[in-house]
Design a protein around this motif. Structure first.
Motif, PDB file in Angstrom:
ATOM      1  N   GLY A  10      44.215  25.045  20.376  1.00 16.31           N
ATOM      2  CA  GLY A  10      43.189  26.070  20.405  1.00 16.31           C
ATOM      3  C   GLY A  10      42.408  26.196  19.109  1.00 16.31           C
ATOM      4  O   GLY A  10      41.383  26.879  19.067  1.00 16.31           O
ATOM      5  N   ARG A  11      42.888  25.536  18.048  1.00 19.19           N
ATOM      6  CA  ARG A  11      42.193  25.598  16.758  1.00 19.19           C
ATOM      7  C   ARG A  11      41.668  24.231  16.315  1.00 19.19           C
ATOM      8  O   ARG A  11      40.641  24.155  15.645  1.00 19.19           O
ATOM      9  CB  ARG A  11      43.142  26.134  15.678  1.00 19.19           C
ATOM     10  CG  ARG A  11      43.681  27.523  15.956  1.00 19.19           C
ATOM     11  CD  ARG A  11      44.454  28.076  14.768  1.00 19.19           C
ATOM     12  NE  ARG A  11      45.629  27.279  14.444  1.00 19.19           N
ATOM     13  CZ  ARG A  11      45.825  26.701  13.261  1.00 19.19           C
ATOM     14  NH1 ARG A  11      44.934  26.818  12.296  1.00 19.19           N
ATOM     15  NH2 ARG A  11      46.938  25.999  13.032  1.00 19.19           N
ATOM     16  N   PHE A  12      42.385  23.180  16.672  1.00 17.93           N
ATOM     17  CA  PHE A  12      42.001  21.824  16.257  1.00 17.93           C
ATOM     18  C   PHE A  12      41.503  21.051  17.480  1.00 17.93           C
ATOM     19  O   PHE A  12      42.012  21.232  18.589  1.00 17.93           O
ATOM     20  CB  PHE A  12      43.189  21.071  15.665  1.00 17.93           C
ATOM     21  CG  PHE A  12      43.675  21.569  14.325  1.00 17.93           C
ATOM     22  CD1 PHE A  12      43.225  22.770  13.786  1.00 17.93           C
ATOM     23  CD2 PHE A  12      44.594  20.827  13.605  1.00 17.93           C
ATOM     24  CE1 PHE A  12      43.681  23.227  12.557  1.00 17.93           C
ATOM     25  CE2 PHE A  12      45.057  21.258  12.379  1.00 17.93           C
ATOM     26  CZ  PHE A  12      44.601  22.467  11.858  1.00 17.93           C
ATOM     27  N   THR A  13      40.549  20.165  17.253  1.00 23.74           N
ATOM     28  CA  THR A  13      40.037  19.300  18.307  1.00 23.74           C
ATOM     29  C   THR A  13      39.919  17.879  17.770  1.00 23.74           C
ATOM     30  O   THR A  13      39.293  17.659  16.717  1.00 23.74           O
ATOM     31  CB  THR A  13      38.660  19.773  18.793  1.00 23.74           C
ATOM     32  OG1 THR A  13      38.757  21.114  19.275  1.00 23.74           O
ATOM     33  CG2 THR A  13      38.166  18.879  19.924  1.00 23.74           C
ATOM     34  N   ILE A  14      40.505  16.932  18.485  1.00 22.61           N
ATOM     35  CA  ILE A  14      40.398  15.526  18.125  1.00 22.61           C
ATOM     36  C   ILE A  14      39.341  14.885  19.016  1.00 22.61           C
ATOM     37  O   ILE A  14      39.229  15.207  20.209  1.00 22.61           O
ATOM     38  CB  ILE A  14      41.755  14.801  18.251  1.00 22.61           C
ATOM     39  CG1 ILE A  14      41.702  13.414  17.609  1.00 22.61           C
ATOM     40  CG2 ILE A  14      42.224  14.734  19.696  1.00 22.61           C
ATOM     41  CD1 ILE A  14      43.075  12.752  17.477  1.00 22.61           C
ATOM     42  N   SER A  15      38.545  14.006  18.426  1.00 22.75           N
ATOM     43  CA  SER A  15      37.507  13.333  19.191  1.00 22.75           C
ATOM     44  C   SER A  15      37.244  11.975  18.564  1.00 22.75           C
ATOM     45  O   SER A  15      37.681  11.700  17.445  1.00 22.75           O
ATOM     46  CB  SER A  15      36.223  14.163  19.209  1.00 22.75           C
ATOM     47  OG  SER A  15      35.711  14.313  17.896  1.00 22.75           O
ATOM     48  N   SER A  16      36.534  11.136  19.298  1.00 22.05           N
ATOM     49  CA  SER A  16      36.228   9.814  18.771  1.00 22.05           C
ATOM     50  C   SER A  16      34.754   9.499  18.951  1.00 22.05           C
ATOM     51  O   SER A  16      34.130   9.926  19.919  1.00 22.05           O
ATOM     52  CB  SER A  16      37.076   8.747  19.452  1.00 22.05           C
ATOM     53  OG  SER A  16      36.718   8.614  20.806  1.00 22.05           O
ATOM     54  N   ASP A  17      34.214   8.775  18.011  1.00 16.52           N
ATOM     55  CA  ASP A  17      32.857   8.252  18.083  1.00 16.52           C
ATOM     56  C   ASP A  17      32.992   6.738  18.067  1.00 16.52           C
ATOM     57  O   ASP A  17      33.218   6.139  17.007  1.00 16.52           O
ATOM     58  CB  ASP A  17      32.023   8.751  16.906  1.00 16.52           C
ATOM     59  CG  ASP A  17      30.571   8.297  16.985  1.00 16.52           C
ATOM     60  OD1 ASP A  17      30.297   7.255  17.624  1.00 16.52           O
ATOM     61  OD2 ASP A  17      29.714   8.973  16.397  1.00 16.52           O
ATOM     62  N   ASN A  18      32.902   6.146  19.239  1.00 17.80           N
ATOM     63  CA  ASN A  18      33.167   4.715  19.334  1.00 17.80           C
ATOM     64  C   ASN A  18      32.102   3.876  18.645  1.00 17.80           C
ATOM     65  O   ASN A  18      32.372   2.767  18.196  1.00 17.80           O
ATOM     66  CB  ASN A  18      33.318   4.319  20.800  1.00 17.80           C
ATOM     67  CG  ASN A  18      34.491   5.023  21.446  1.00 17.80           C
ATOM     68  OD1 ASN A  18      35.499   5.286  20.802  1.00 17.80           O
ATOM     69  ND2 ASN A  18      34.357   5.348  22.718  1.00 17.80           N
ATOM     70  N   ALA A  19      30.903   4.410  18.554  1.00 21.88           N
ATOM     71  CA  ALA A  19      29.833   3.688  17.874  1.00 21.88           C
ATOM     72  C   ALA A  19      30.108   3.587  16.371  1.00 21.88           C
ATOM     73  O   ALA A  19      29.668   2.639  15.716  1.00 21.88           O
ATOM     74  CB  ALA A  19      28.497   4.372  18.112  1.00 21.88           C
TER      75      ALA A  19
END
Length: 125
Positions: free
Chosen positions: A68-77
């Motif tokens: 609820g506080r941290f978010t993981i994400s990816s930018d493949n480019a």
């Protein structure tokens, strides 16, 4: 040679935000298929897993302490995984590391085949 470069740490007041980056290079397959996890280690404490994004379907997992506080994400480019951290608490203070599994299409939790150098996050009260 696979390399991971973690960055984005710093000093922030409680309630603040930071975004960590883990830039990857050297994988021989698509970055979209790479599983990467964030870990942290506070002084005198064991290392703990914080979050993970899988190379199989880009599903994500979080430790209960950061949900609820941290978010993981990816930018493949950009071959980069981010950890957006909001509502930071003093107990989030630690050195944060990213790690990756060497093979494609794996799921979390990962086999930590590669590690980046740590980035210090300090949250003041």
């Amino acid at each position: 040679e696979v390399q991971l470069q973690a960055s984005g740490g710093g000093l922030v007041q409680a309630g603040g935000s930071l975004r960590l980056s883990c830039a990857a290079s050297g994988f021989t397959f698509d970055f979209d298929d790479v599983s990467i996890a964030w870990f942290r280690q506070a002084p005198g404490k064991e290392r703990e897993g914080v979050s993970c994004i899988s190379g199989s379907d880009r599903s994500t997992t979080y430790a209960d302490s950061v949900k609820g506080r941290f978010t993981i994400s990816s930018d493949n480019a950009k071959n980069t995984v981010y950890l957006q951290m909001h509502s930071l608490k003093p107990e989030d203070t630690a050195v944060y590391y990213c790690a990756a599994e060497g093979g494609p299409f794996s799921s979390c939790p990962i086999s930590e085949d590669y590690w980046g150098q740590g980035t210090q996050v300090t949250v003041s009260s």
